[in-house]
Write an enzyme that holds these catalytic residues in place. Structure first.
Site, PDB file in Angstrom:
ATOM      1  N   CYS A 242      32.113  22.191  -0.152  1.00  0.00           N
ATOM      2  CA  CYS A 242      33.142  21.248   0.298  1.00  0.00           C
ATOM      3  C   CYS A 242      32.673  20.327   1.419  1.00  0.00           C
ATOM      4  O   CYS A 242      33.327  19.323   1.698  1.00  0.00           O
ATOM      5  CB  CYS A 242      34.383  22.022   0.758  1.00  0.00           C
ATOM      6  SG  CYS A 242      35.115  23.070  -0.519  1.00  0.00           S
ATOM      7  N   HIS A 321      23.532  23.831   9.513  1.00  0.00           N
ATOM      8  CA  HIS A 321      23.231  24.651   8.340  1.00  0.00           C
ATOM      9  C   HIS A 321      22.894  26.070   8.797  1.00  0.00           C
ATOM     10  O   HIS A 321      21.993  26.278   9.598  1.00  0.00           O
ATOM     11  CB  HIS A 321      22.051  24.063   7.566  1.00  0.00           C
ATOM     12  CG  HIS A 321      22.023  24.438   6.114  1.00  0.00           C
ATOM     13  ND1 HIS A 321      22.061  25.751   5.687  1.00  0.00           N
ATOM     14  CD2 HIS A 321      21.975  23.683   4.988  1.00  0.00           C
ATOM     15  CE1 HIS A 321      22.023  25.780   4.364  1.00  0.00           C
ATOM     16  NE2 HIS A 321      21.980  24.533   3.912  1.00  0.00           N
ATOM     17  N   HIS A 405      42.148  10.537  16.028  1.00  0.00           N
ATOM     18  CA  HIS A 405      42.526  11.058  14.715  1.00  0.00           C
ATOM     19  C   HIS A 405      41.556  12.148  14.282  1.00  0.00           C
ATOM     20  O   HIS A 405      40.342  12.047  14.511  1.00  0.00           O
ATOM     21  CB  HIS A 405      42.543   9.931  13.677  1.00  0.00           C
ATOM     22  CG  HIS A 405      43.364   8.747  14.085  1.00  0.00           C
ATOM     23  ND1 HIS A 405      44.733   8.715  13.950  1.00  0.00           N
ATOM     24  CD2 HIS A 405      43.000   7.566  14.648  1.00  0.00           C
ATOM     25  CE1 HIS A 405      45.190   7.552  14.404  1.00  0.00           C
ATOM     26  NE2 HIS A 405      44.161   6.840  14.831  1.00  0.00           N
ATOM     27  N   HIS A 409      38.866  19.292   6.953  1.00  0.00           N
ATOM     28  CA  HIS A 409      38.875  19.662   5.546  1.00  0.00           C
ATOM     29  C   HIS A 409      40.060  20.568   5.209  1.00  0.00           C
ATOM     30  O   HIS A 409      40.242  21.629   5.802  1.00  0.00           O
ATOM     31  CB  HIS A 409      37.572  20.366   5.188  1.00  0.00           C
ATOM     32  CG  HIS A 409      37.591  21.033   3.853  1.00  0.00           C
ATOM     33  ND1 HIS A 409      37.956  20.373   2.692  1.00  0.00           N
ATOM     34  CD2 HIS A 409      37.302  22.309   3.484  1.00  0.00           C
ATOM     35  CE1 HIS A 409      37.881  21.202   1.674  1.00  0.00           C
ATOM     36  NE2 HIS A 409      37.492  22.393   2.119  1.00  0.00           N
ATOM     37  N   ASN A 442      43.437  21.582  -2.293  1.00  0.00           N
ATOM     38  CA  ASN A 442      42.058  21.502  -1.815  1.00  0.00           C
ATOM     39  C   ASN A 442      41.242  20.727  -2.853  1.00  0.00           C
ATOM     40  O   ASN A 442      40.877  21.257  -3.894  1.00  0.00           O
ATOM     41  CB  ASN A 442      41.499  22.917  -1.628  1.00  0.00           C
ATOM     42  CG  ASN A 442      40.070  22.918  -1.117  1.00  0.00           C
ATOM     43  OD1 ASN A 442      39.406  21.886  -1.068  1.00  0.00           O
ATOM     44  ND2 ASN A 442      39.578  24.090  -0.744  1.00  0.00           N
TER      45      ASN A 442
END
Length: 515
Positions: A242, A321, A405, A409, A442
């Protein structure tokens, strides 16, 4: 948040008192190396930051010279060849260095989010009705799915592809391609109409879709459909979860630094058809309950002439990562269940892993965006705790001072709840994420763009406003993008999936909802 502990934790998706199903408290530990990494990013373009004011000062000083001053300077230089050579060399050197180290600005000209046909709506009662008719699920699994849906934060108007409306569903390669074409071409058609850019003008194409990677690729499908030029720089990103939407933006940004006067088209989506799980493993059923149909197309440009008509300027991208850690790597894993049915399994450690990646990303981003007052308070408490062993909690900076703002996700309700608490955000700040989850579900990597579209439809976006997009996904990755609005966005002139119903939002999303 639910009081009852679910039998299987969600990616963001249900709540539990267990530490494994909550994000870690950001105040408990902050790693100094990630703070240092943030400052490393800050000085990465140090030469450019140094040269900019030098060039500006020289230009300002020269602008004050009168004709007599210039004549005297020329007369002096006529009789001093060494000074002429030194000055000329210095000017050429500084000018060359300035233009060589200056990064190209990346502008977001416009973007478009795909809104499926009304016939593809998949309400929660309809979802349960279809699940029962398919006959693949046990009574316990049906009860589990019902509980997840009630607590998911999804509303009654989300969308699933045509193949899943059939009884039984017929997930074929042809139907998956049709879903991909409908989403990608629908979003791109709207984007091209908005920007009046011709397909032949696009020099860079980046497509990301995690679970559906046919041959020819999705990017090749776009090249074929729009007859893009033969020398287009094309990339197709798969299996990146995602967070791949921000990753695609970062890749396009890097490409725009070396390809002058170019347009970059970024397409972020996920394909549901071939990834619908029809087994009875609870950890693999969660994507069925949460993921829905959607996609977004984004047009980026490095042309200075596009600044005046662009909506946003890309300020920062920060990528984190955690894949070197085995626990992080395997927490979202596509595999076969005991019966041989393929699905995506979500680990019990997922929330803790997501929280650690999120904390690392935020700690790295802080020095790039926070005002100096917040950075001094943060560093002061951190030094006191780490070096002087003072019994104080690290200061959590107020990111509301850095951004107007927030586009977080919309993976599920529980992560949004935890982020609201940890970052001390208001309901107003969380509204775009919560309403996107409620209205569209989602939609994976494209959810950030539905959220940005919501803020625009509400008339919230003003010139100079800063936007923080943050997403996380398999690997495990957490990525951030920071944008600055170049103009006030007038909703009356906008076309996006919210415009014909924005007056109905926000809505109150109850914790549970009986069918």
């Amino acid at each position: 948040m639910a009081d009852e502990k679910p039998t299987t934790p969600l990616m963001a998706h249900t709540s539990s008192s267990s530490s494994r199903t909550k994000l870690p408290d950001f105040k408990q530990s902050v790693r100094l190396k990630y703070v240092k990494l943030g400052y490393h990013y800050l000085i990465k373009h140090g030469m450019y930051l140094f040269l900019s004011p030098v060039v500006a000062i020289l230009a300002a000083q020269l602008s004050t010279f009168s004709f007599e001053d210039i004549s005297l300077l020329w007369e002096h230089l006529q009789y001093n060849l060494i000074s002429v050579i030194i000055c000329s060399t210095l000017i050429v050197f500084l000018s060359t260095l300035y233009f060589m180290t200056r990064p190209h600005h990346v502008y977001l000209v416009d973007f478009a989010c795909y809104k499926p046909n009304e016939s593809l709506k998949f309400s929660r009662p309809y979802f349960m009705e279809k699940s029962e008719k398919w006959g693949e699920f046990s009574d316990q699994i049906l009860a589990f799915q019902r509980k997840i849906l009630e607590r998911s934060g999804l509303g009654e108007d989300t969308y699933l592809p045509e193949a899943l409306h059939n009884s039984p569903p017929n997930p074929t390669m042809a139907s998956a391609r049709k879903e991909a074409e409908d989403v990608m071409f629908g979003a791109i058609d709207e984007l091209l109409a908005k920007t009046n850019v011709k397909p032949k003008d696009i020099g860079i194409l980046v497509v990301n879709c995690s679970l559906f990677n046919p041959t020819p690729s999705l990017s090749a499908m776009i090249v074929n459909h729009y007859k893009l030029r033969g020398n287009i720089v094309s990339y197709n990103l798969g299996g990146m979860g995602c967070s791949a939407g921000v990753l695609s933006i970062d890749l396009a940004k890097q490409l725009l630094q070396v390809h002058p006067n170019s347009y970059a088209l970024v397409l972020s989506t996920e394909n549901i058809t071939l990834n619908w799980y029809l087994g009875n493993e609870r950890s693999m059923l969660l994507p069925n309950c949460l993921f829905r149909m959607g996609g977004a197309a984004i047009l980026l440009s490095n042309k200075q002439s596009d600044r005046s008509r662009s909506k946003y300027k890309l300020v920062h991208t920060v990528r984190t990562h955690k894949g070197s850690d085995d626990k992080c790597f395997s927490c979202v894993y596509q595999q076969e269940d005991p019966t041989g049915t393929i699905g995506v399994s979500l680990s019990k450690e997922l929330m803790a892993v997501a929280g650690d990646a999120l904390k690392t990303n935020i700690t790295t981003l802080g020095p790039l965006v926070l005002p100096m007052s917040e950075q001094l308070l943060f560093l002061g408490t951190l030094v006191g705790k780490k070096l002087f062993k003072m019994k104080i909690k690290p200061y959590i900076p107020d990111f509301k001072l850095a951004f107007e703002h927030f586009c977080i996700h919309a993976g599920g309700r529980a992560v949004l709840d935890e982020l609201e608490k940890n970052l001390q955000l208001s309901e107003w700040h969380m509204e775009p994420s919560r309403m996107t989850l409620y209205r569209f579900g989602n939609t994976s990597s494209s959810s950030l763009w539905y959220e940005l579209a919501y803020s625009e439809a509400k008339g919230r976006m003003k010139k100079g406003d800063r936007v923080w997009q943050i997403a996380f996904g398999s690997g495990f990755k957490c990525n951030s993008a920071v944008w600055q609005a170049l103009r006030t966005v007038n909703p009356a002139n906008e076309k996006n999936p919210w415009m014909d119903e924005i007056q109905n939002f926000p809505v109150n999303v109850p914790l549970t909802s009986p069918f």
